[in-house]
Scaffold this motif. Structure first.
Motif, PDB file in Angstrom:
ATOM      1  N   TRP A  30       2.998   5.167  -0.487  1.00 33.94           N
ATOM      2  CA  TRP A  30       3.107   4.343  -1.699  1.00 33.94           C
ATOM      3  C   TRP A  30       4.041   3.165  -1.441  1.00 33.94           C
ATOM      4  O   TRP A  30       3.742   2.028  -1.807  1.00 33.94           O
ATOM      5  CB  TRP A  30       3.613   5.192  -2.866  1.00 33.94           C
ATOM      6  CG  TRP A  30       3.763   4.399  -4.122  1.00 33.94           C
ATOM      7  CD1 TRP A  30       2.780   4.088  -5.021  1.00 33.94           C
ATOM      8  CD2 TRP A  30       4.967   3.783  -4.612  1.00 33.94           C
ATOM      9  NE1 TRP A  30       3.309   3.321  -6.042  1.00 33.94           N
ATOM     10  CE2 TRP A  30       4.644   3.119  -5.813  1.00 33.94           C
ATOM     11  CE3 TRP A  30       6.272   3.738  -4.148  1.00 33.94           C
ATOM     12  CZ2 TRP A  30       5.582   2.423  -6.555  1.00 33.94           C
ATOM     13  CZ3 TRP A  30       7.212   3.040  -4.899  1.00 33.94           C
ATOM     14  CH2 TRP A  30       6.863   2.399  -6.078  1.00 33.94           C
ATOM     15  N   ALA A  31       5.186   3.443  -0.812  1.00 30.35           N
ATOM     16  CA  ALA A  31       6.162   2.381  -0.527  1.00 30.35           C
ATOM     17  C   ALA A  31       5.575   1.347   0.421  1.00 30.35           C
ATOM     18  O   ALA A  31       5.820   0.146   0.268  1.00 30.35           O
ATOM     19  CB  ALA A  31       7.442   2.983   0.048  1.00 30.35           C
ATOM     20  N   LYS A  32       4.783   1.786   1.393  1.00 32.03           N
ATOM     21  CA  LYS A  32       4.130   0.835   2.308  1.00 32.03           C
ATOM     22  C   LYS A  32       3.125  -0.030   1.542  1.00 32.03           C
ATOM     23  O   LYS A  32       3.030  -1.222   1.789  1.00 32.03           O
ATOM     24  CB  LYS A  32       3.431   1.578   3.454  1.00 32.03           C
ATOM     25  CG  LYS A  32       4.373   2.189   4.470  1.00 32.03           C
ATOM     26  CD  LYS A  32       5.164   1.163   5.227  1.00 32.03           C
ATOM     27  CE  LYS A  32       4.314   0.461   6.257  1.00 32.03           C
ATOM     28  NZ  LYS A  32       5.018  -0.552   7.012  1.00 32.03           N
ATOM     29  N   GLU A  33       2.395   0.569   0.607  1.00 28.13           N
ATOM     30  CA  GLU A  33       1.442  -0.187  -0.216  1.00 28.13           C
ATOM     31  C   GLU A  33       2.160  -1.211  -1.085  1.00 28.13           C
ATOM     32  O   GLU A  33       1.595  -2.249  -1.421  1.00 28.13           O
ATOM     33  CB  GLU A  33       0.628   0.750  -1.100  1.00 28.13           C
ATOM     34  CG  GLU A  33      -0.403   1.546  -0.346  1.00 28.13           C
ATOM     35  CD  GLU A  33      -1.139   2.531  -1.239  1.00 28.13           C
ATOM     36  OE1 GLU A  33      -0.973   2.495  -2.488  1.00 28.13           O
ATOM     37  OE2 GLU A  33      -1.892   3.347  -0.692  1.00 28.13           O
ATOM     38  N   MET A  34       3.406  -0.931  -1.446  1.00 23.51           N
ATOM     39  CA  MET A  34       4.203  -1.865  -2.242  1.00 23.51           C
ATOM     40  C   MET A  34       4.794  -2.978  -1.372  1.00 23.51           C
ATOM     41  O   MET A  34       5.480  -3.860  -1.877  1.00 23.51           O
ATOM     42  CB  MET A  34       5.346  -1.119  -2.946  1.00 23.51           C
ATOM     43  CG  MET A  34       4.913  -0.136  -4.000  1.00 23.51           C
ATOM     44  SD  MET A  34       4.219  -0.949  -5.443  1.00 23.51           S
ATOM     45  CE  MET A  34       5.633  -1.815  -6.070  1.00 23.51           C
ATOM     46  N   ASN A  35       4.522  -2.919  -0.068  1.00 19.53           N
ATOM     47  CA  ASN A  35       5.026  -3.908   0.890  1.00 19.53           C
ATOM     48  C   ASN A  35       6.555  -3.978   0.907  1.00 19.53           C
ATOM     49  O   ASN A  35       7.135  -5.053   1.027  1.00 19.53           O
ATOM     50  CB  ASN A  35       4.432  -5.295   0.632  1.00 19.53           C
ATOM     51  CG  ASN A  35       2.951  -5.322   0.876  1.00 19.53           C
ATOM     52  OD1 ASN A  35       2.473  -4.789   1.874  1.00 19.53           O
ATOM     53  ND2 ASN A  35       2.208  -5.920  -0.040  1.00 19.53           N
ATOM     54  N   PHE A  36       7.198  -2.818   0.786  1.00 16.90           N
ATOM     55  CA  PHE A  36       8.649  -2.770   0.867  1.00 16.90           C
ATOM     56  C   PHE A  36       9.094  -3.150   2.281  1.00 16.90           C
ATOM     57  O   PHE A  36       8.429  -2.815   3.258  1.00 16.90           O
ATOM     58  CB  PHE A  36       9.172  -1.363   0.556  1.00 16.90           C
ATOM     59  CG  PHE A  36       9.148  -0.991  -0.907  1.00 16.90           C
ATOM     60  CD1 PHE A  36       8.838  -1.892  -1.903  1.00 16.90           C
ATOM     61  CD2 PHE A  36       9.455   0.300  -1.288  1.00 16.90           C
ATOM     62  CE1 PHE A  36       8.837  -1.548  -3.235  1.00 16.90           C
ATOM     63  CE2 PHE A  36       9.455   0.679  -2.621  1.00 16.90           C
ATOM     64  CZ  PHE A  36       9.148  -0.246  -3.597  1.00 16.90           C
ATOM     65  N   SER A  37      10.217  -3.811   2.355  1.00 21.45           N
ATOM     66  CA  SER A  37      10.822  -4.105   3.654  1.00 21.45           C
ATOM     67  C   SER A  37      11.319  -2.795   4.253  1.00 21.45           C
ATOM     68  O   SER A  37      11.345  -1.758   3.582  1.00 21.45           O
ATOM     69  CB  SER A  37      11.987  -5.080   3.485  1.00 21.45           C
ATOM     70  OG  SER A  37      13.059  -4.429   2.823  1.00 21.45           O
ATOM     71  N   LEU A  38      11.764  -2.846   5.493  1.00 20.85           N
ATOM     72  CA  LEU A  38      12.292  -1.647   6.140  1.00 20.85           C
ATOM     73  C   LEU A  38      13.499  -1.095   5.377  1.00 20.85           C
ATOM     74  O   LEU A  38      13.618   0.119   5.180  1.00 20.85           O
ATOM     75  CB  LEU A  38      12.683  -1.982   7.583  1.00 20.85           C
ATOM     76  CG  LEU A  38      12.498  -0.904   8.621  1.00 20.85           C
ATOM     77  CD1 LEU A  38      11.111  -0.310   8.569  1.00 20.85           C
ATOM     78  CD2 LEU A  38      12.779  -1.458   9.998  1.00 20.85           C
ATOM     79  N   THR A  39      14.374  -1.977   4.919  1.00 18.26           N
ATOM     80  CA  THR A  39      15.551  -1.554   4.145  1.00 18.26           C
ATOM     81  C   THR A  39      15.119  -0.913   2.833  1.00 18.26           C
ATOM     82  O   THR A  39      15.641   0.132   2.438  1.00 18.26           O
ATOM     83  CB  THR A  39      16.473  -2.757   3.875  1.00 18.26           C
ATOM     84  OG1 THR A  39      16.862  -3.316   5.123  1.00 18.26           O
ATOM     85  CG2 THR A  39      17.697  -2.352   3.084  1.00 18.26           C
ATOM     86  N   GLN A  40      14.162  -1.529   2.146  1.00 21.41           N
ATOM     87  CA  GLN A  40      13.675  -0.984   0.884  1.00 21.41           C
ATOM     88  C   GLN A  40      12.968   0.348   1.104  1.00 21.41           C
ATOM     89  O   GLN A  40      13.134   1.278   0.313  1.00 21.41           O
ATOM     90  CB  GLN A  40      12.738  -1.977   0.208  1.00 21.41           C
ATOM     91  CG  GLN A  40      13.434  -3.220  -0.288  1.00 21.41           C
ATOM     92  CD  GLN A  40      12.459  -4.289  -0.719  1.00 21.41           C
ATOM     93  OE1 GLN A  40      11.359  -4.423  -0.160  1.00 21.41           O
ATOM     94  NE2 GLN A  40      12.837  -5.069  -1.718  1.00 21.41           N
ATOM     95  N   LEU A  41      12.204   0.441   2.171  1.00 19.95           N
ATOM     96  CA  LEU A  41      11.507   1.677   2.490  1.00 19.95           C
ATOM     97  C   LEU A  41      12.507   2.807   2.723  1.00 19.95           C
ATOM     98  O   LEU A  41      12.350   3.915   2.209  1.00 19.95           O
ATOM     99  CB  LEU A  41      10.629   1.478   3.725  1.00 19.95           C
ATOM    100  CG  LEU A  41       9.763   2.635   4.170  1.00 19.95           C
ATOM    101  CD1 LEU A  41       8.784   3.032   3.078  1.00 19.95           C
ATOM    102  CD2 LEU A  41       9.013   2.267   5.428  1.00 19.95           C
ATOM    103  N   SER A  42      13.559   2.507   3.444  1.00 17.75           N
ATOM    104  CA  SER A  42      14.608   3.488   3.691  1.00 17.75           C
ATOM    105  C   SER A  42      15.281   3.912   2.382  1.00 17.75           C
ATOM    106  O   SER A  42      15.521   5.099   2.141  1.00 17.75           O
ATOM    107  CB  SER A  42      15.644   2.912   4.654  1.00 17.75           C
ATOM    108  OG  SER A  42      16.689   3.811   4.858  1.00 17.75           O
ATOM    109  N   GLY A  43      15.581   2.942   1.523  1.00 18.85           N
ATOM    110  CA  GLY A  43      16.186   3.241   0.223  1.00 18.85           C
ATOM    111  C   GLY A  43      15.279   4.084  -0.648  1.00 18.85           C
ATOM    112  O   GLY A  43      15.734   5.014  -1.331  1.00 18.85           O
ATOM    113  N   PHE A  44      13.980   3.802  -0.611  1.00 16.58           N
ATOM    114  CA  PHE A  44      13.031   4.582  -1.401  1.00 16.58           C
ATOM    115  C   PHE A  44      12.941   6.013  -0.883  1.00 16.58           C
ATOM    116  O   PHE A  44      12.907   6.961  -1.679  1.00 16.58           O
ATOM    117  CB  PHE A  44      11.641   3.935  -1.402  1.00 16.58           C
ATOM    118  CG  PHE A  44      10.641   4.707  -2.205  1.00 16.58           C
ATOM    119  CD1 PHE A  44      10.722   4.743  -3.582  1.00 16.58           C
ATOM    120  CD2 PHE A  44       9.639   5.422  -1.572  1.00 16.58           C
ATOM    121  CE1 PHE A  44       9.809   5.480  -4.337  1.00 16.58           C
ATOM    122  CE2 PHE A  44       8.728   6.164  -2.313  1.00 16.58           C
ATOM    123  CZ  PHE A  44       8.809   6.191  -3.689  1.00 16.58           C
TER     124      PHE A  44
END
Length: 103
Positions: A30-44
């Motif tokens: 889901w986070a990848k589909e939201m195009n989160f950055s690496l930092t955002q992906l880690s936070g999620f």
């Protein structure tokens, strides 16, 4: 691959381990589909862990857990975070989407 990353031994598959793999994989995708950055992906991913720990370790109800999540997410946009969870790398729109995901 995720099983290896989470350090699960390759013994019999347990329902608990299967659930954890599914839980984190679904959140990651889901986070990848939201195009989160690496930092955002880690936070999620940390938020996924936060919610799961509230359920498994603290035995929080769904309502209490959502209140904790909303409290953590309310810190988005703040310059200083009193508790270690600085989530300022998420936009307000992303924060709303994250809360919707957990709901």
């Amino acid at each position: 691959m995720l099983e290896e990353f989470l350090n699960f031994p390759r013994l019999k598959t347990s329902w608990r381990k299967a659930f954890l793999i599914d839980y984190y994989t679904a959140g990651f995708l889901w986070a990848k589909e939201m195009n989160f950055s690496l930092t955002q992906l880690s936070g999620f991913m940390e938020l996924l862990n936060f919610v799961l720990e509230n359920i498994s370790d603290k035995h929080m109800t769904l309502g209490d857990n959502l209140k904790e999540l909303e409290r953590a997410m309310a810190e988005i946009g703040a310059t200083d975070s009193e508790e270690g969870g600085d989530l300022s790398f998420f936009s307000i729109e992303q924060g709303k989407a994250i809360i919707d995901y957990f709901i």
